[in-house]
Enzyme design. Sequence first.
Site, PDB file in Angstrom:
ATOM      1  N   SER A 142      42.231  43.525  40.247  1.00 46.97           N
ATOM      2  CA  SER A 142      41.145  42.623  40.606  1.00 46.97           C
ATOM      3  C   SER A 142      40.548  43.060  41.939  1.00 46.97           C
ATOM      4  O   SER A 142      41.260  43.611  42.792  1.00 46.97           O
ATOM      5  CB  SER A 142      41.688  41.195  40.770  1.00 46.97           C
ATOM      6  OG  SER A 142      40.685  40.357  41.322  1.00 46.97           O
ATOM      7  N   TYR A 156      47.887  35.430  44.268  1.00 49.10           N
ATOM      8  CA  TYR A 156      47.288  36.201  43.167  1.00 49.10           C
ATOM      9  C   TYR A 156      46.756  37.535  43.683  1.00 49.10           C
ATOM     10  O   TYR A 156      47.006  38.595  43.083  1.00 49.10           O
ATOM     11  CB  TYR A 156      46.170  35.362  42.549  1.00 49.10           C
ATOM     12  CG  TYR A 156      45.260  36.106  41.592  1.00 49.10           C
ATOM     13  CD1 TYR A 156      45.647  36.325  40.266  1.00 49.10           C
ATOM     14  CD2 TYR A 156      44.003  36.571  42.000  1.00 49.10           C
ATOM     15  CE1 TYR A 156      44.798  36.997  39.389  1.00 49.10           C
ATOM     16  CE2 TYR A 156      43.162  37.231  41.128  1.00 49.10           C
ATOM     17  CZ  TYR A 156      43.563  37.442  39.822  1.00 49.10           C
ATOM     18  OH  TYR A 156      42.725  38.108  38.948  1.00 49.10           O
TER      19      TYR A 156
END
Length: 247
Positions: A142, A156
């Site tokens: 990501s 995350y």
Amino acid sequence: MKIALVTGASRGIGRATALLLAQQGYAVGVNYVNNDTAAHSVIDEIQQAGGKAIALKADIADEAQVVAMFKQLSAELGPITALVNNAGILFRQTTLENLSAERINKVLSTNVTGYFLCCREAVKTMSHRHGGKGGAIVNVSSAASRLGAPGEYVDYAASKGAVDTLTTGLALEVAAYGIRVNCVRPGLIYTEMHASGGEPGRVDRVKANLPMQRGGQPEEVAQAISWLLSDSASYVTGSFLELAGGR
Ligand code: NAD
């Protein structure tokens, strides 16, 4: 025969990738953890278009389930040639001082341990060192690994940092054994993941801040993944493709 496993393939980026790979002639293992109906709708769509796909129900954070999933894939479709490590989780947006050990460990066990376990099983089958014919792996990281996701989910973001390092290390470790390992780093993509973070409309809220001023579609990420897996990318390993609208 091209045989792919896509983790978390019942929706979002995983679903788009499974559909695209099937169109390109891969037999596809559609991994999912909960939603039988959604997984079977992906498989039906592939089969109706004349493709081949099977359902592989497994929690990628569970070692025994991962080992069983790879056995099933091999028995039903044949030896894996392409792995897309895509399944991932995040929890509600909050600041670091509110993170519990339980939450952090949950994120890490799926987004990091799960990726490692799937890489491990794929390498065992693909590696020339073990008599395999080679293959390709794409890890879905990501843009958060670069940006840190402050005030939202640093846990995350850090898990995706680990995915980046896994990509670099494994790419070097297996480059001589016929396996390429690459990574995509999506930015803001229209999927249901943002609802898990507590803000279903997140992409539309922040898209004006992006150079391209729009969110991305799962299909746009799938195109990059399929290219990295393909023979067109035969000299590409340890590479990172940003799919973040210029950010
Ligand atoms: P999504 O929530 O729609 O899909 C994730 C899928 O993974 C879901 O189907 C979920 O059930 C599955 N999953 C979760 N835990 C699992 C487990 N333990 N075992 C098996 N499957 C499991 O989200 P998405 O946006 O399609 O995300 C796909 C990947 O893309 C993730 O790794 C995510 O971190 C990454 N990503 C997404 C965005 C975005 O903006 N949507 C941005 C950057 C990166």
